[in-house]
Write a protein that holds these residues in place. Structure first.
Motif, mmCIF file in Angstrom:
data_model
loop_
_atom_site.group_PDB
_atom_site.id
_atom_site.type_symbol
_atom_site.label_atom_id
_atom_site.label_comp_id
_atom_site.label_asym_id
_atom_site.label_seq_id
_atom_site.Cartn_x
_atom_site.Cartn_y
_atom_site.Cartn_z
ATOM 1 N N ASP A 170 0.806 -1.217 0.000
ATOM 2 C CA ASP A 170 0.000 0.000 0.000
ATOM 3 C C ASP A 170 0.839 1.268 0.000
ATOM 4 O O ASP A 170 0.297 2.371 0.031
ATOM 5 N N GLY A 171 2.156 1.118 -0.062
ATOM 6 C CA GLY A 171 3.051 2.260 -0.219
ATOM 7 C C GLY A 171 3.650 2.323 -1.608
ATOM 8 O O GLY A 171 4.680 2.948 -1.816
ATOM 9 N N LYS A 172 2.982 1.710 -2.589
ATOM 10 C CA LYS A 172 3.608 1.547 -3.902
ATOM 11 C C LYS A 172 3.889 2.876 -4.594
ATOM 12 O O LYS A 172 4.864 2.981 -5.344
ATOM 13 N N THR A 173 3.081 3.908 -4.351
ATOM 14 C CA THR A 173 3.373 5.203 -4.967
ATOM 15 C C THR A 173 4.656 5.782 -4.400
ATOM 16 O O THR A 173 5.524 6.267 -5.133
ATOM 17 N N GLY A 174 4.812 5.709 -3.077
ATOM 18 C CA GLY A 174 6.061 6.163 -2.461
ATOM 19 C C GLY A 174 7.238 5.337 -2.905
ATOM 20 O O GLY A 174 8.321 5.870 -3.198
ATOM 21 N N ASN A 175 7.065 4.022 -2.977
ATOM 22 C CA ASN A 175 8.150 3.150 -3.428
ATOM 23 C C ASN A 175 8.591 3.541 -4.840
ATOM 24 O O ASN A 175 9.791 3.611 -5.141
ATOM 25 N N GLY A 176 7.611 3.771 -5.711
ATOM 26 C CA GLY A 176 7.929 4.111 -7.090
ATOM 27 C C GLY A 176 8.665 5.431 -7.213
ATOM 28 O O GLY A 176 9.598 5.559 -8.018
ATOM 29 N N LEU A 177 8.287 6.421 -6.418
ATOM 30 C CA LEU A 177 8.939 7.733 -6.499
ATOM 31 C C LEU A 177 10.376 7.681 -5.999
ATOM 32 O O LEU A 177 11.241 8.405 -6.496
ATOM 33 N N VAL A 178 10.640 6.835 -5.027
ATOM 34 C CA VAL A 178 12.015 6.684 -4.541
ATOM 35 C C VAL A 178 12.885 6.018 -5.600
ATOM 36 O O VAL A 178 14.063 6.356 -5.763
ATOM 37 N N ARG A 179 12.303 5.099 -6.353
ATOM 38 C CA ARG A 179 13.071 4.397 -7.392
ATOM 39 C C ARG A 179 13.246 5.223 -8.658
ATOM 40 O O ARG A 179 14.255 5.103 -9.348
ATOM 41 N N HIS A 180 12.258 6.054 -8.973
ATOM 42 C CA HIS A 180 12.305 6.765 -10.250
ATOM 43 C C HIS A 180 11.377 7.973 -10.205
ATOM 44 O O HIS A 180 10.193 7.830 -9.887
ATOM 45 N N SER A 181 11.892 9.143 -10.532
ATOM 46 C CA SER A 181 11.065 10.334 -10.651
ATOM 47 C C SER A 181 11.715 11.304 -11.621
ATOM 48 O O SER A 181 12.840 11.749 -11.402
ATOM 49 N N GLU A 182 11.012 11.597 -12.704
ATOM 50 C CA GLU A 182 11.492 12.579 -13.671
ATOM 51 C C GLU A 182 11.024 13.979 -13.315
ATOM 52 O O GLU A 182 11.644 14.966 -13.717
ATOM 53 N N LYS A 183 9.938 14.088 -12.587
ATOM 54 C CA LYS A 183 9.308 15.388 -12.318
ATOM 55 C C LYS A 183 9.816 16.040 -11.035
ATOM 56 O O LYS A 183 9.933 17.263 -10.958
ATOM 57 N N TYR A 184 10.114 15.236 -10.013
ATOM 58 C CA TYR A 184 10.430 15.788 -8.701
ATOM 59 C C TYR A 184 11.801 15.355 -8.213
ATOM 60 O O TYR A 184 12.262 14.250 -8.520
ATOM 61 N N GLU A 185 12.409 16.220 -7.412
ATOM 62 C CA GLU A 185 13.596 15.855 -6.638
ATOM 63 C C GLU A 185 13.096 15.405 -5.265
ATOM 64 O O GLU A 185 12.662 16.233 -4.453
ATOM 65 N N ILE A 186 13.138 14.110 -5.022
ATOM 66 C CA ILE A 186 12.622 13.576 -3.764
ATOM 67 C C ILE A 186 13.669 13.805 -2.675
ATOM 68 O O ILE A 186 14.773 13.265 -2.728
ATOM 69 N N LEU A 187 13.307 14.603 -1.676
ATOM 70 C CA LEU A 187 14.245 14.962 -0.615
ATOM 71 C C LEU A 187 14.212 13.981 0.545
ATOM 72 O O LEU A 187 15.246 13.729 1.171
ATOM 73 N N SER A 188 13.047 13.444 0.855
ATOM 74 C CA SER A 188 12.930 12.514 1.980
ATOM 75 C C SER A 188 11.601 11.790 1.909
ATOM 76 O O SER A 188 10.704 12.156 1.149
#
Length: 392
Positions: free
Chosen positions: A46-64
């Motif tokens: 149920d955290g798959k959106t967060g998991n995906g953003l940590v692995r790959h994000s073209e739009k955002y710089e994930i800080l934490s």
């Protein structure tokens, strides 16, 4: 990044699409730094959106990432065993302190089956708004329809983006048959369950093909791909079913006409056999893939979020897919959750022997395995491939 507006733009500034335009489901304010809120679910289904953003994000710089259960660890290490420099923190205040300033966005990284926020989760997102963060919401619950959230955003002069909100009905597409004008191979990455790694495998497949000089484009079908910055896609599970096949077709045609790719990879949703998530059928009908890759988690005994339902076997899912659509399964990818290295090795070998198909784990095996899987099924792509190099 898609076209941007300033921070005074109205929430959810939607755009209508012409017949070949790529997906632009929302316009966003300037800025790209983001914190992912995934309390209690990072690394889980149920955290798959967060998991995906940590692995790959073209739009955002994930800080934490916010998840108090695993605070103090590196998100990449926690998720995949390899550090990526994204810390996991316990609270929003800690996330802001770690960033040294208020980040631009607070992204809801949760993806529960019911698509709703709990009261505690509402409090955190409202706190982010009060501190001046734009909110990205991928749930079925649209926060722009919630008076408390709308008022908070107006006071703080920030936006709320409901990624899953469909276009107006007049802007949706019925199946038209234009898919038959798409001449490049189309590969759908389907699976035996929801939240099983289909999007991750599709992303890694596209990266691996492009690394070999085979121009591959991905068409997303879920909210996470759109949040990651996917150019082509639609949040399929939020649409009226009558338009689902047509919207998939529309995005595949847009990708073909906009990019002139050698191959198009379509992200799967749910599973064709799943009792609750039925969008795989629309993906097969709308994209008309010539090949399918099936993602499977051998250690799962029951469906995620549906413990009353046993997991299907890969063989049964393959039979169902090939009976339902005019296509063929070209390979199997393994999700290694809860598996030791030895169990994974054995599972890959056993499935390869049983099914007579290429089998790999995209997260622990070379990306070249995915490329070989595609070239075996579509040998006409081989002349386009550059000499082999190390693909991860």
């Amino acid at each position: 990044m898609s076209a941007l507006t300033n921070s005074s733009s109205p929430p959810n500034a939607w755009r209508s699409l012409d017949e070949t335009a790529p997906a632009e489901p929302f316009a966003l304010p300037v800025g790209a730094t983001a914190v992912v809120y995934c309390e209690g679910q990072f690394g889980e289904q149920d955290g798959k959106t967060g998991n995906g953003l940590v692995r790959h994000s073209e739009k955002y710089e994930i800080l934490s990432v916010i998840d108090s259960r695993c605070a103090g660890t590196d998100a990449g290490t926690f998720l995949d065993g390899s550090p990526n420099g994204i810390p996991i923190v316990a609270t929003l205040d800690e996330a802001i302190a770690d960033a040294g300033q208020v980040p631009d966005y607070l992204i809801c990284g949760l993806a529960p089956a019911d698509g709703l926020l709990s009261q505690d989760q509402r409090v955190v997102l409202l706190d982010g708004i009060a501190q001046g963060m734009h909110v990205i919401n991928g749930l079925h619950e649209f926060l722009n329809d919630d008076a408390e959230f709308v008022a908070a955003a107006l006071i703080a002069r920030v936006t709320i983006t409901d990624v899953r909100r469909p276009k107006d009905t007049r802007d949706l597409h019925l199946f038209s048959g234009r898919i038959f004008d798409v001449t490049c191979p189309r590969i759908a990455v389907l699976g035996t369950d929801g939240a099983i790694g289909k999007r991750t495998t599709a992303t890694l497949l596209v990266q691996a093909l492009n690394a070999r000089g085979i121009h591959a484009v991905m068409v997303g079908t879920g909210q996470t791909t759109l949040i990651q910055g996917g150019k082509y896609g639609v949040a399929l599970d939020a649409l009226v079913p009558q338009f689902c096949s047509g919207e998939v077709e529309h995005q595949v045609v847009a990708a073909f006409e906009g990019e002139n790719p050698d191959v198009i990879v379509v992200e799967g949703q749910g599973a064709l056999s799943h009792p609750a998530y039925l969008t795989s059928g629309h993906i097969l009908r709308g994209s008309r893939p010539q090949g399918v890759i099936v993602q499977h988690a051998p250690k799962r005994e029951v469906l995620g979020d549906f413990p009353m339902m046993p997991m299907p076997t890969v063989a049964s899912e393959i039979a169902l897919i090939e009976a339902f659509a005019d296509t063929r399964v070209i390979g199997v990818t393994i999700n290694h959750e809860s598996m030791t290295a030895a169990e994974l090795d054995r599972s890959i070998d056993d499935h390869r022997l049983e099914l007579g198909l290429p089998v790999t784990d995209p997260l622990t095996r070379p990306g070249q395995d995915l490329v070989d899987m595609v070239l075996r099924a579509f040998p006409d792509l081989a002349p386009k491939a550059e000499p082999r190099t190390s693909i991860r």
